[in-house]
Design an enzyme around this catalytic site. Structure first.
Site, PDB file in Angstrom:
ATOM      1  CD  GLU A 163      -9.618  -3.179  -5.630  1.00 37.11           C
ATOM      2  OE1 GLU A 163      -9.647  -2.893  -4.823  1.00 37.11           O
ATOM      3  OE2 GLU A 163      -9.284  -1.852  -6.218  1.00 37.11           O
ATOM      4  CD  GLU A 355     -12.128   1.859  -5.386  1.00 37.06           C
ATOM      5  OE1 GLU A 355     -11.102   1.375  -4.981  1.00 37.06           O
ATOM      6  OE2 GLU A 355     -13.018   0.511  -5.300  1.00 37.06           O
TER       7      GLU A 355
END
Ligand code: FCB
Length: 453
Positions: A163, A355
């Protein structure tokens, strides 16, 4: 409901969130070690100093993962644990931990998927400018080589950055995360560009040095969109919104993934930033755009989008009283249909859900168990949508629950529990939640036990 035969059922965590042992065995400081010491930054004044103490309990944890039947565990390496100054001298005890962790996982039938960077940047390199320093990509390449040399005889799956959207936005723009900066757009763009170069160089280092044929991806995040209806117009509007930039913002799907996979910055974003755009040296975009083997998508929720009357897109406000997790994130399982669908269409890479999961109000009930039906419902609904998109022709290789075990949820400290395993932070005791037993059956039946309902 069966998933593809070789589907990877996993769970994930990250070094700073789960390890503890923050000052043990010669580990260097990370920006998170420093940030947590600033008053008011973290809920309850919590720190990751001890957390779930995975650093000391990794053997027990690997056994629990094996008992659940995980095919893979996505871990991240603490860069300053391995290289206390970020570059230079290797901390033998630090790299030794990952060496032993990899062995313990393999002994329990769990394949390690290694993320190189999940936000715990070495403080010593931060003092030298961190991601703002053009050398940062070379520092990252040096670090990557240390891991490849030590682990690639047993590790084949690698994820470069977790991220970048969040460590640039929350870490460098809003200051909610370490290192807590509030930079100008011009500086943010330099930091983002250097992190992209780091990604590209890391891929080169892995391909050049890995002893086991590597399988490489990155794990970006972004706003996933869900068309309000199945109409062509709404689908077009949702797709357009997912891949467009209409305001200066780093929580973008395209700002990082387009350079990595298409070799260029998105034109709309570059136009928005205008003269703030960083200097791009010859060859940079080529370095950034390396062949990847999968797109790691971190997806927790989606925004409902519909076509508006003049051909644009508008976000539909959630209904009053809509279902929310304890993070206040809406529960929108179709994000695991449309997210992979849109990402696959745009980038053409196999998808891995790196995720997905939820924070819940978990505690040990009077019977000694942790009943978390919300989590099993959340995961099963998301998996049904994932199956639907696989049936629709999108290649999805795996799914990782966030997270294997309750841990330090960044600025939320220990308030938010995302784990399949309950962690008692006072005693260190672990208790498998109902969802962990449920996930075990899901894995054993390759998804059959989820049912269609
Ligand atoms: C993601 C992060 C992960 C965790 C989850 C809840 O953004 O990658 O570390 O905090 O959110």
């Amino acid at each position: 409901m069966s998933f593809p035969n070789d589907f990877v059922w996993g769970a994930a965590a990250s070094s700073y969130q789960i390890e503890g042992g923050a000052f043990d065995d010669g580990k260097g400081l990370s920006v998170w070690d420093m940030f947590c010491r600033q008053p008011g930054k973290i809920w309850g004044g919590n720190t990751g100093d001890v957390s779930s103490d995975h650093y000391h309990r990794y053997k027990e944890d690997a056994r629990l993962m094996g008992a659940i039947g995980l095919k893979a565990y996505r871990l991240s390496v603490s860069w300053p644990r391995v290289l206390p100054e970020g570059v230079g001298t290797i901390n033998k005890k630090g790299i030794g931990f990952y060496d032993r962790l990899v062995d313990a996982l393999l002994e329990n039938g769990v394949e390690p998927w290694v993320t190189l960077f999940h936000w715990d940047y070495p403080y010593e390199l931060y003092r030298r400018g961190g991601w703002l320093n053009r050398d940062s990509s070379d520092w990252f390449a040096e670090y990557t080589k240390v891991l490849v040399d030590k682990l690639s005889d047993r590790v084949s799956h690698w994820i470069t950055l977790n991220e970048p959207q969040v460590f640039i936005d929350a870490g460098h723009q809003t200051g909610r995360h370490a290192p807590g900066l509030q930079l100008s757009y011009a500086d943010l763009l330099v930091a983002a560009h250097n992190s992209l170069l780091a990604h590209g160089k890391a891929v080169q280092v892995i391909r050049a040095g890995a002893r086991t044929k590597p399988v490489i991806g990155a794990a970006p995040v972004g706003i996933t969109t869900i068309p309000a209806t199945g109409s062509e117009q709404d689908i077009r509007a949702a797709r357009g919104r997912m891949f467009s930039m209409h305001e200066k913002n780093f929580m973008s799907n395209t700002w990082f993934a387009d350079p990595m996979l298409l070799g260029r910055y998105p034109v709309d974003g570059a136009k928005l930033f205008g003269s703030e755009m960083p200097a791009i040296s010859d060859g940079d975009m080529k370095t950034i755009c390396q062949k990847l083997d999968f797109y790691g998508a971190n997806i927790y929720q989606g925004k409902i989008v519909r076509a508006d009357s003049d051909g644009g897109a508008e976000v539909v406000k959630g209904a009053d009283g809509e279902a929310l997790t304890t993070m206040d994130w809406p529960i929108t399982p179709e994000a695991l249909y449309w997210g992979p669908r849109f990402l696959y269409d745009r980038y053409g890479l196999p998808i891995v859900i790196t995720e997905n999961g939820m924070a819940n109000m978990d505690w040990i009930h009077a019977d000694g168990k942790v009943h978390d039906p919300q989590r099993t419902d959340y995961i099963s609904r998301h998996l049904r949508q994932l199956k639907r998109v696989i049936d629709g022709g999108v290649t999805v290789r795996g799914y990782f629950v966030w997270t294997i075990m309750d841990n330090f949820e960044w600025a939320h400290g220990y308030k938010q529990r995302f784990g399949l395993i309950y962690a008692d932070y006072t005693t260190g005791d672990r208790t498998l939640k109902d969802s962990a037993y449920w996930y075990k059956d899901v894995i054993a039946s390759n998804g059959d036990s989820i049912g269609d309902a």
